[in-house]
Design an enzyme around this catalytic site. Structure first.
Site, mmCIF file in Angstrom:
data_model
loop_
_atom_site.group_PDB
_atom_site.id
_atom_site.type_symbol
_atom_site.label_atom_id
_atom_site.label_comp_id
_atom_site.label_asym_id
_atom_site.label_seq_id
_atom_site.Cartn_x
_atom_site.Cartn_y
_atom_site.Cartn_z
ATOM 1 C CE1 TYR A 261 -18.152 7.137 -97.097
ATOM 2 C CE2 TYR A 261 -19.510 8.967 -97.837
ATOM 3 C CZ TYR A 261 -19.055 7.661 -97.991
ATOM 4 O OH TYR A 261 -19.526 6.884 -99.016
ATOM 5 C CG HIS A 418 -16.954 9.650 -100.551
ATOM 6 N ND1 HIS A 418 -17.800 8.865 -101.300
ATOM 7 C CD2 HIS A 418 -16.103 8.799 -99.930
ATOM 8 C CE1 HIS A 418 -17.485 7.590 -101.133
ATOM 9 N NE2 HIS A 418 -16.464 7.521 -100.312
ATOM 10 C CG ASP A 438 -26.450 18.919 -100.070
ATOM 11 O OD1 ASP A 438 -26.467 17.870 -100.738
ATOM 12 O OD2 ASP A 438 -25.470 19.676 -100.037
ATOM 13 C CG HIS A 469 -24.966 21.036 -104.474
ATOM 14 N ND1 HIS A 469 -24.482 20.415 -105.596
ATOM 15 C CD2 HIS A 469 -24.888 20.145 -103.462
ATOM 16 C CE1 HIS A 469 -24.116 19.179 -105.273
ATOM 17 N NE2 HIS A 469 -24.357 18.990 -103.997
ATOM 18 C CD GLU A 671 -60.052 21.608 -94.155
ATOM 19 O OE1 GLU A 671 -61.090 22.298 -94.347
ATOM 20 O OE2 GLU A 671 -59.815 20.553 -94.749
#
Length: 739
Positions: A261, A418, A438, A469, A671
């Site tokens: 934000y 938020h 997260d 979380h 590999e």
């Protein structure tokens, strides 16, 4: 043909159609963001500045493609992602782009396009009532929420500013009185609760109204943007743009809602500040609060993984990065203010475009002159709160380059509406890859299939809950009982942050109010031990103090595929059950369970071509739970990602001691596999009480380190001396690494 488009020509006949000249009217150069001086310089220099030339050509291609399709201003009916929503959104982008192109190219078709669309909106807007989609606390008219309305006006005010010189007096009066002023009134005096709100919605609204005021020379609108409106409630701290600058940023430039934000809010902050600087230079807006806007822009860049993506705490979408338009503005504007910030030029090169204004011109010049320097990522603690006293967000990096290892910890305030209930959560990144994640937000922006692009119900029932979380869950409940108001009344407490040493960088914080009667203290030490490993080793110490017994869950959401564990477990291979009925547990499948052996336990996974090991110290009867997200999700909206959870039951005070390390390689073509096993062979707690915690790591080369931290004093000058495990330990300060 759309009824609105048909009537455009009638409107233009009534008010008098006037075609513009092939050059901009010099009596009205723009003065909101783009200025006359910048226009002249851009026109003169663009051919010799590749990045600027590319940016103009890219903008022109986009606008011309839209112009081919004509003008459509449909009656609003859709939520985010629907046709009418996206059309009105694209319209403001087109008007802004065409306005800028008129100024820098002098081609009349661009100005005429903006004028015609503004006239179409002038006819449509007075007929609109509240948007039919009832899904917002603040519904708009063109859009389902007022936030989008404000964004529309931020761009359209700039477009109008660019083409006002070609309008007749009648056209100007019509557009201003029937569209721009009523639109600004709707955002402000008609909706004071939103306009006066100290929140990113309020920032956008203030910028929109203020920039419109500058564009049409309306002092009343400018004053509203600065001071809020008196027709409705104001918060105790006041209202208006300066209050937004004061309350939502910490002294370090951290935005309280988090990086995602912060990225979104930076654009209106910086745009309106640029307009203020151009029109009210005496306010010295860029010096306000010790250059807070420049700090905020730089902080936004630092709050990214080295691949450019923002740390996805709170309601964040994980794909958002500094390639976004708002960060292109931020990079250009900050460099325009301080041309010594040569590191920003390397970000601008990655972004591949500049804003077509004076600041973008400066960036393009400097890049053309070869002045760019590599951007340096920092280890830093970003304080939260207006005075920097509401916790913090910590970032530790093994070095300053793109290939560093990064650990973050959130010990900040709630983050307003938020925010998630995730105090003391951590994330881990390695060479740009997300290793311990997260989840971010449960949302598909602008995807109409998924609840109109809005936040999904699972955002509340899963993404915000504590179990989603990498932090401690007590008795399968979320922190602060999952109540935003309760969580917003307190914050975590920073304990120590020190990134000054080469061999160990430390961040430590306490949270004593998330659960009643439970005090939590988490310490992360990033160890650089070249004699052991070429990669950093993370020591994670999570202390809990309680007088009562509880069930503790400590999850780690790892990205990749499980490879191995030394814990004997029973896997669920034919049927799965959700781990609970609420607090996020209803969305977790339990896929396996095992009883851990007392002492050192390991869990290994593969992420792309690198192995990672989580080594933890277990007590008797501790359990290892393997889980996967996706239960209780009938619309299949959640990502089905795994976690390992350590469970400790019927325990009061305790310590979870773990180490996380990268090692080895699985080459995708040959590999060949190397370094299959980690370097940590043993983790052991030597001492853990209210005064001290000492934990020992033993490595495969038989070397050892002991990390010690004082739990009750943060005096950097304090001396400590103690005897444990037959060894004397003495140091000065809060912590020490003994080799």
């Amino acid at each position: 043909m759309n009824r609105i488009i048909k009537n455009i020509w009638i409107v233009m006949v009534v008010i008098g159609f006037v075609a513009c000249d092939s050059e901009p009217d010099n009596s009205h150069y723009p003065n909101v963001i783009l200025t006359g001086e910048a226009v002249k310089a851009i026109r003169a220099e663009q051919a010799h500045l590749p990045l600027l030339k590319h940016s103009i050509e890219k903008l022109q291609q986009k606008v011309e493609l839209e112009m081919i399709n004509g003008i459509d201003v449909p009656i609003p009916k859709d939520p985010a992602g629907g046709y009418t929503h996206e059309r009105h959104k694209q319209n403001y982008i087109n008007m802004y782009g065409a306005g800028v192109l008129w100024q820098v190219t002098g081609e009349a078709r661009f100005a005429n396009y903006v004028r015609d669309m503004l006239l179409a909106y002038t006819e449509l807007y007075p007929t609109l009532e509240e948007h039919p989609v009832k899904a917002s606390y603040a519904p708009g008219r063109l859009f389902w929420q007022q936030l989008n309305e404000a964004v529309w006006l931020v761009y359209v005010s700039q477009a109008y500013d660019c083409i006002a010189g070609i309008l007749t007096a009648e056209q100007k009066e019509l557009i201003e009185n029937e569209l721009l002023v009523p639109y600004a009134d709707f955002l402000s005096v008609e909706n004071p609760k939103v306009f006066n709100r100290v929140h990113n919605h309020g920032v956008w609204a203030a910028a929109a109204v203020g920039m419109t005021g500058f564009a049409i020379d309306n002092e009343e609108l400018v004053n509203r943007a600065f001071n809020g409106v008196d027709t409705g409630p104001k918060e105790e701290v006041g209202a208006g743009f300066l209050v937004q600058l004061t309350q939502l940023f910490s002294p370090d430039g951290y935005y309280t809602e988090g990086p995602y934000y912060q990225r979104y809010a930076m654009l209106p902050y910086l745009l309106f500040a640029q307009a203020i600087d151009k029109n009210r230079p005496e306010l010295n807006i860029f010096e306000y609060r010790d250059n807070i806007l420049q700090k905020a822009a730089l902080t936004t860049l630092q709050l990214t993984n080295t691949n450019g993506q923002f740390f996805p705490i709170n309601d964040a979408l994980k794909s958002m990065s500094y390639m976004s338009t708002s960060l292109v503005h931020a990079v250009d504007f900050v460099y325009g203010l301080d041309e010594s910030q040569k590191e920003l030029l390397s970000i601008a090169q990655q972004q591949g475009e500049v804003i077509i204004c004076e600041a973008g011109l400066k960036v393009a010049r400097a890049i053309a002159n070869g002045e760019a320097r590599p951007f340096k990522w920092e280890s830093k603690e970003f304080r939260d709160g207006p005075e920097g006293k509401q916790g913090a967000f910590g970032v530790l990096r093994s070095n300053s380059g793109k290939n560093c290892q990064t650990v973050t910890m959130k010990y900040a305030s709630q983050g307003m509406g938020h925010g998630h209930f995730d105090r003391l959560t951590i994330s881990f990144y390695d060479q740009g890859k997300e290793i311990l994640q997260d989840y971010g937000a449960a949302r598909y922006v602008n995807v109409e299939y998924k609840h109109g692009g809005r936040y999904l119900p699972e955002n509340k029932t899963w993404a915000r809950q504590t179990i989603a979380h990498n932090t401690l869950v007590v008795d399968k409940d979320s922190q602060s009982e999952g109540n935003v108001k309760t969580a917003s009344s307190h914050h975590s407490t920073p304990w120590v942050f020190d990134a000054s040493k080469e061999d160990v960088k430390v961040m430590s914080a306490k949270e004593n109010k998330a659960y009643e009667g439970v005090n939590m203290h988490r310490t992360i030490a990033l160890l650089s031990l070249p004699e052991v490993s070429e990669d950093a080793i993370i020591l994670d110490l999570y202390r809990v103090e309680s007088e009562a017994q509880h069930k503790y869950h400590l999850p780690y959401y790892y990205m990749g595929q499980m490879m191995h564990t030394n814990v004997a477990y029973k896997a669920e291979t034919t049927a799965l059950q959700a781990m609970g009925k609420n607090d996020g547990y209803q969305h977790l499948w339990q896929t396996a369970e095992g009883v851990m052996q007392q002492g050192t336990n390991r869990f290994v996974w593969l992420n792309e071509d690198c192995f990672y090991t989580l080594t933890t110290e277990a007590q008797a009867d501790d359990k290892l739970l393997l889980t996967r997200i996706g239960a209780g999700d009938p619309e299949f909206s959640l990502r089905n990602e795994p976690a390992v959870i350590f469970e400790r039951d019927k325990t009061a005070s305790t310590l979870f001691a773990s180490a996380i390390e990268a090692h080895g390689n699985k080459h995708p073509v040959t590999e060949l596999v190397s370094g299959l096993k980690g370097h940590v062979t043993e983790i052991k707690t030597l001492l853990n009480n209210s005064e001290y915690t000492l934990v020992q790591l033993v490595f495969a080369n038989e070397s050892k380190v002991v990390f010690a931290i004082c739990n009750n004093k943060i005096d950097q000058s304090a001396s400590h001396q103690l005897m444990t495990n037959g060894q004397e330990y003495s140091w000065t300060g809060v912590y020490q690494l003994f080799k």
